[in-house]
Design an enzyme around this catalytic site. Sequence first.
Site, PDB file in Angstrom:
ATOM      1  N   LYS A   1     -31.489 -31.153  58.453  1.00 50.47           N
ATOM      2  CA  LYS A   1     -30.575 -31.356  59.421  1.00 50.47           C
ATOM      3  C   LYS A   1     -28.888 -30.950  58.221  1.00 50.47           C
ATOM      4  O   LYS A   1     -29.210 -31.097  56.963  1.00 50.47           O
ATOM      5  CB  LYS A   1     -29.878 -32.597  59.830  1.00 50.47           C
TER       6      LYS A   1
ATOM      7  N   ARG B   1     -40.888 -35.274  69.669  1.00 57.03           N
ATOM      8  CA  ARG B   1     -42.027 -34.528  70.523  1.00 57.03           C
ATOM      9  C   ARG B   1     -43.758 -34.723  70.291  1.00 57.03           C
ATOM     10  O   ARG B   1     -44.300 -35.241  70.714  1.00 57.03           O
ATOM     11  CB  ARG B   1     -41.620 -33.006  70.706  1.00 57.03           C
TER      12      ARG B   1
END
Length: 495
Positions: free
Chosen positions: A276, A350
């Site tokens: 990020k 996920r």
Amino acid sequence: MLKVKILSKASRPAKPELAVLFSFENQPLGQLAYADSAVEEAAHLDQFKSLKDKTLYLPAPQKAKRVLLVGLGKVAELDLESLRRASSSAARKARDLKLKNIVFVLPNDQPKGMSETDMAKAIAEGIWLGLYRYTSYKSKPKDPKDETKDPLSFTLLCSNDKQTLAAKKAVAEAEIICDAVYLVRDLVNCPPSAKPPEVMASHAMKIKKRGKRLSLKVLRKSRMEALHMGGVLGVARGSVKPPVFVHLHYKPLHAKKTVALVGKGVTFDSGGLSIKTGSHMLDMKCDMAGAATVLGITLAASRLNLPLEIHAIAPFVENMPSGSSFKVDDVLTFMNGKTAEIKNTDAEGRLILADALVYASRLKTDLILDFATLTGAAVVSLGMNITALMGDDKTIEKLKTAGEQCGEMMWPLPLPKIYRAYIDSKIADIKNTGNSGEAGTITAGLFLKEFVEGSQPWVHFDIAGPAFLKREEGVHPSGATGTPVRSVIEFLKTF
Ligand code: BES
Ligand code: ZN
Ligand code: ZN
């Protein structure tokens, strides 16, 4: 947590430091404790009129040292969230004034359909939720003498026996629920290096000890390898901190149904090799909010003796870049043998939830709920104050209603079959991202759906927005909120 006492009008304290009086538009205060003719007159002044969201501070009334009039607007239009917010801001105001003994006089009227218990519960929740502060890392020494000599204390003053009974029940329940919210907020606000997976496992142990009829299983790396949990193990590879997989189990004596609660426990999400940049990494200590939520709900449910068996399942990992990190273009194999091609190591939630959902499915419960700060896209579509729900329509409808009752907004998103193609992979069963900029919350939901086995209903909560706020909102200070613990408890009470 600070204490909230309940007293009846007959035993009311004489001249409290502050009396908080809730007042309705066009309605006399009448026999309300601490009201005198000047307070009555003030309640109807043109500038105040007891309008909703207005307060009026009276420094020198007759029967209390100070009075804070809190306008609630028209009685027929009052809802529980307005009451919670009014109570929160009154409690904060009292604290700002550095007052110690505060008496909240319960309103003498309520709209149709709102019970006295509901009302007292909302006021108590408003006080507790609104006053929360995360102070663990403030160096200024707390003066212990100061705390014990004169701690901040709140009293709910009731006008009759029926109200006293209702308030006692309400406050006992609110205390357990707000305590769970505090727990979630504390864990989520905790700095990331102070809560690696192993530390989260010890928090789970403390929670187990605090609840009733709770048992705890903690799976470590070797056990996860034996179970082929390639998702959890894959994401964990970049970190020096090993993953843990927590399974907290609440088994009451007479359970009517069983529920599995699954939560994303990324103790820090740097993005991994798909790192990020800039401000996107800020606040990523909040990425274990889903896991904290399932632990909090289970603790509260056990302390409330809900007649419902609960499995709280929380995989904990740290998502870091390093020489041992999992890579884009890698393929991971999950607990059920399905494979996923990694297109972005920042879509890691996920991957750990995939294994956790397979594990949960195999417990064969009547319902599966999962909670995750899963996608930035959820913040884009619904903002900071609304949780995205996906999955079983009927359950979603009930959850939404519980959310409205608790002031935690939720809204459904579809899981359309045609978008399933977005996560098709050329070399594996699926890939872990969809098309950039297209329905990111939904494609994440569709990914999770692949790992829900069996025919029990399932609902996925994307709490990326509401779990952690940049600025104060209603009963939530900035930072961790503990959303949606209260709504899920409310839902489970009638499940
Ligand atoms: N933890 C983030 C999602 C998130 C964003 C939580 C903002 C809280 C606030 C998640 O792991 C993530 O990085 N998701 C990516 C997915 C993308 C790479 C497909 C995202 O949303 O950008
Ligand atoms: Zn991520
Ligand atoms: Zn994440």
